[in-house]
Design an enzyme around this catalytic site. Structure first.
Site, PDB file in Angstrom:
ATOM      1  CG  HIS A 161      -2.025  -0.997   1.134  1.00  0.00           C
ATOM      2  ND1 HIS A 161      -3.283  -0.679   0.706  1.00  0.00           N
ATOM      3  CD2 HIS A 161      -2.039  -2.326   1.369  1.00  0.00           C
ATOM      4  CE1 HIS A 161      -4.035  -1.762   0.697  1.00  0.00           C
ATOM      5  NE2 HIS A 161      -3.307  -2.782   1.101  1.00  0.00           N
ATOM      6  CG  ASP A 370      -0.080   9.293   1.208  1.00  0.00           C
ATOM      7  OD1 ASP A 370      -0.116   8.116   1.574  1.00  0.00           O
ATOM      8  OD2 ASP A 370      -0.802  10.191   1.696  1.00  0.00           O
TER       9      ASP A 370
HETATM   10  C1  GDG Z   1      -2.250   3.771   3.637  1.00  0.00           C
HETATM   11  C2  GDG Z   1      -1.227   4.470   2.730  1.00  0.00           C
HETATM   12  C3  GDG Z   1      -2.925   4.443   0.894  1.00  0.00           C
HETATM   13  C4  GDG Z   1      -9.240   9.905   7.910  1.00  0.00           C
HETATM   14  N1  GDG Z   1      -9.700  10.655   8.899  1.00  0.00           N
HETATM   15  C5  GDG Z   1     -10.813  10.079   9.348  1.00  0.00           C
HETATM   16  C6  GDG Z   1     -11.046   8.942   8.596  1.00  0.00           C
HETATM   17  N2  GDG Z   1     -10.059   8.852   7.732  1.00  0.00           N
HETATM   18  C7  GDG Z   1      -9.926   7.804   6.714  1.00  0.00           C
HETATM   19  C8  GDG Z   1     -10.066   8.418   5.351  1.00  0.00           C
HETATM   20  C9  GDG Z   1      -9.291   7.441   4.486  1.00  0.00           C
HETATM   21  C10 GDG Z   1      -8.274   6.862   5.464  1.00  0.00           C
HETATM   22  O1  GDG Z   1      -8.665   7.220   6.777  1.00  0.00           O
HETATM   23  C11 GDG Z   1      -6.876   7.426   5.252  1.00  0.00           C
HETATM   24  O2  GDG Z   1      -6.368   6.873   4.088  1.00  0.00           O
HETATM   25  P1  GDG Z   1      -5.070   7.442   3.366  1.00  0.00           P
HETATM   26  O3  GDG Z   1      -4.958   6.778   2.050  1.00  0.00           O
HETATM   27  O4  GDG Z   1      -5.197   8.918   3.230  1.00  0.00           O
HETATM   28  O5  GDG Z   1      -3.839   7.165   4.330  1.00  0.00           O
HETATM   29  P2  GDG Z   1      -3.179   5.943   5.203  1.00  0.00           P
HETATM   30  O6  GDG Z   1      -3.974   5.663   6.412  1.00  0.00           O
HETATM   31  O7  GDG Z   1      -1.781   6.376   5.440  1.00  0.00           O
HETATM   32  O8  GDG Z   1      -3.200   4.635   4.271  1.00  0.00           O
HETATM   33  C12 GDG Z   1      -1.957   5.322   1.691  1.00  0.00           C
HETATM   34  C13 GDG Z   1      -3.801   3.622   1.816  1.00  0.00           C
HETATM   35  O9  GDG Z   1      -3.030   2.893   2.766  1.00  0.00           O
HETATM   36  C14 GDG Z   1      -4.660   2.626   1.039  1.00  0.00           C
HETATM   37  O10 GDG Z   1      -3.882   1.849   0.169  1.00  0.00           O
HETATM   38  O11 GDG Z   1      -3.749   5.291   0.113  1.00  0.00           O
HETATM   39  O12 GDG Z   1      -1.041   5.925   0.818  1.00  0.00           O
HETATM   40  O13 GDG Z   1      -0.339   5.279   3.493  1.00  0.00           O
HETATM   41  O14 GDG Z   1     -10.131   6.413   4.020  1.00  0.00           O
HETATM   42  O15 GDG Z   1     -11.436   8.493   5.054  1.00  0.00           O
HETATM   43  N3  GDG Z   1     -12.105   8.144   8.789  1.00  0.00           N
HETATM   44  C15 GDG Z   1     -12.976   8.488   9.781  1.00  0.00           C
HETATM   45  N4  GDG Z   1     -12.789   9.592  10.572  1.00  0.00           N
HETATM   46  C16 GDG Z   1     -11.729  10.406  10.382  1.00  0.00           C
HETATM   47  O16 GDG Z   1     -11.566  11.393  11.095  1.00  0.00           O
HETATM   48  N5  GDG Z   1     -14.053   7.712   9.991  1.00  0.00           N
END
Ligand code: GDG
Length: 467
Positions: A161, A370
């Site tokens: 990821h 990222d």
């Molecule tokens: C890893 C990789 C890759 C965020 N704040 C809240 C909340 N979120 C959810 C978002 C989103 C998720 O968390 C964050 O996803 P990201 O992709 O931005 O980042 P990572 O957690 O670092 O994920 C990344 C991912 O894996 C998938 O392959 O994209 O690059 O680092 O879904 O919606 N959800 C809730 N409350 C919040 O305050 N419920």
């Protein structure tokens, strides 16, 4: 259809002790929702670490999930050294190209090996011929190799990821050959971008001396090939779009805008992590306010930081640095009680998150690096049919697909300032045109596409054979 076994460090729920006893609590993240969907379609089990308070099997009644969850038991010390240690203080910084943050400790590596053995044993306890085993992420690099050596009669896939760095960075790691060999136990290794795929193949060629092919991308082993593929993860576009149009959510978004009382709402949402570039973003925003007195009372940056990895000392320091930057900017630019910045250190409930996306005129998504960044895609899905501007780091995997965003170099506060200038002064016609184009990409490569694309390729891999 083959049965699916998902293997990941965390599951959609975690068991925590509450005053009312041990309870299953949902974990934050887009990934669990995606895989949850895939398991509902295929049927199967999820193997993960779900906290210290559970037995060997958790039946669906205890989780509310329509499939069994098979917990991997890890002792407190193992969690510390494998998860907080090797995963979060070695592989995470290395893969995001922060070599100076890597803590290369043998105790971490030993715990990582042991934890991977435990995850692999949990798979072996339930796997049946013909199963598809889908292993997730950098926590579990050694699991495919262990399963392959054990002759498990299933197809083995891994999805990576986070970014996969080039040999000049990956080569820093003392255990580079062990990790690459472990991954090559799989039939298919998926990455977020073409660049990650190319970096992985370059590392295999350089550190293992193995031949690799480019079309299609693969590693050639005696007797079998390991396919490598760029399959960018997506979001549940239809669900976000529907939630964002729900009258209750639209009303909450309107209330939020009223409460902020500004013309332009800018939104940042990130897990607490140095890779997300929150401090650099705040400095970029500060530059924007410095340069544009006329905008000072008309914009507000709503920055949500979701608590994460609080067992790791660097994360506690980072939280303090963010608090200081927020205090400084608010102190400098608050006029007549109107603050230019609202900062929340909390996780939002899913519907509130969607209301925040919907309320924002501009999403400021500026990770220093990222794998993909789902926040960028979720913002777009929530603005389908309405306008909005995405300011996006050129170093997020999402930037490879979302070319109509305002792309910025997240390390450069002047670039963030200029990106904000472009965003706030963009005319409605251009905003709509760009958002329509972004939305088409996010909708056509949604999470359903991603799971199907991965699982179809995995199912098409040659039947498993022992090493
Ligand atoms: C890893 C990789 C890759 C965020 N704040 C809240 C909340 N979120 C959810 C978002 C989103 C998720 O968390 C964050 O996803 P990201 O992709 O931005 O980042 P990572 O957690 O670092 O994920 C990344 C991912 O894996 C998938 O392959 O994209 O690059 O680092 O879904 O919606 N959800 C809730 N409350 C919040 O305050 N419920």
């Amino acid at each position: 259809m083959s049965r699916l076994l998902i293997v990941s460090n965390r599951a959609p729920v975690e068991f925590v002790r509450t005053p009312h006893g041990v309870r299953a609590m949902p974990t934050v993240g887009g990934l669990s929702a995606a895989l949850d969907d895939a398991l509902r379609v295929h049927g199967g089990e999820w193997i993960a670490w779900v906290g210290p308070h559970v037995g060997d099997e958790v039946p669906p009644e205890q989780t509310g999930l329509p499939y069994a969850l098979r917990p991997v038991r890890l002792k407190e010390r193992e969690i510390h050294d494998y998860y907080a240690g090797f995963a979060n203080r070695v592989l995470w910084p290395l893969c995001h190209t922060f070599p100076n943050r890597v803590h290369m400790q043998t105790t971490y590596w030993n715990a990582y090996r042991q934890a991977n053995e435990r995850f692999a044993s949990a798979v072996q306890a339930v796997v049946a011929p013909g199963d598809l085993v889908w292993i997730h992420d950098f926590h579990l690099c050694l699991v495919p190799g262990i399963l392959r050596t054990a002759g498990v009669p299933a197809r083995l896939g891994v999805f990576w990821h986070i970014p996969f760095p080039p040999p000049s960075v990956f080569g820093i790691l003392r255990w580079r050959t062990e990790l690459l060999t472990g991954l090559l136990g799989a039939d298919l290794v998926g990455f977020q971008t073409e660049q990650d795929t190319a970096n992985f193949l370059a590392c295999v060629r350089q550190f293992l001396g193995l031949p690799v092919g480019e079309t299609p991308p693969r590693v050639v082993l005696p007797g079998r090939d390991v396919s490598a593929a760029a399959l960018p993860i997506g979001v549940d576009h239809a669900r976000f779009r529907a939630r964002a149009g729900d009258p209750a959510v639209v009303a909450e978004a309107a209330r939020l805008r009223d409460a902020l009382g500004v013309e332009i709402v800018i939104l940042g949402i990130d897990r607490l992590d140095y890779t997300k570039g929150v401090i650099e973003r705040l400095v970029g925003y500060e530059r924007f306010l410095e340069h544009h007195p006329a905008w000072r009372r008309r914009v507000c940056l709503l920055q949500v930081v979701v608590p994460s990895r609080d067992r790791v000392p660097e994360y506690r320091d980072m939280k303090r640095a963010i608090d200081e930057a927020v205090g400084r900017i608010d102190g400098r630019f608050t006029y007549d009680g109107r603050a230019p910045l609202r900062y929340m250190y909390t996780a939002l409930a899913r519907d509130r998150l969607v209301a925040y996306y919907r309320a924002a005129d501009v999403a400021l998504v500026t990770p220093l690096r990222d794998g993909m960044n789902l926040v960028a895609k979720e913002y777009v899905a929530c603005h389908a049919g309405v306008d909005g501007v995405l300011v996006l780091s050129e170093f997020a995997g999402a930037a490879q697909q979302l070319r109509e965003a305002v792309l910025v170099n997240p390390y450069d506060p002047e670039a963030i300032r200029r990106g904000l200038e472009t965003a706030v002064s963009m005319g409605p016609e251009e905003r709509r045109r760009r958002m329509r184009a972004l939305d088409r990409r996010v909708a056509s490569r949604d999470v359903q596409w991603w799971t199907r694309a991965f699982l179809d390729r995995l199912a098409a891999a040659a039947p498993a054979a022992a090493a």
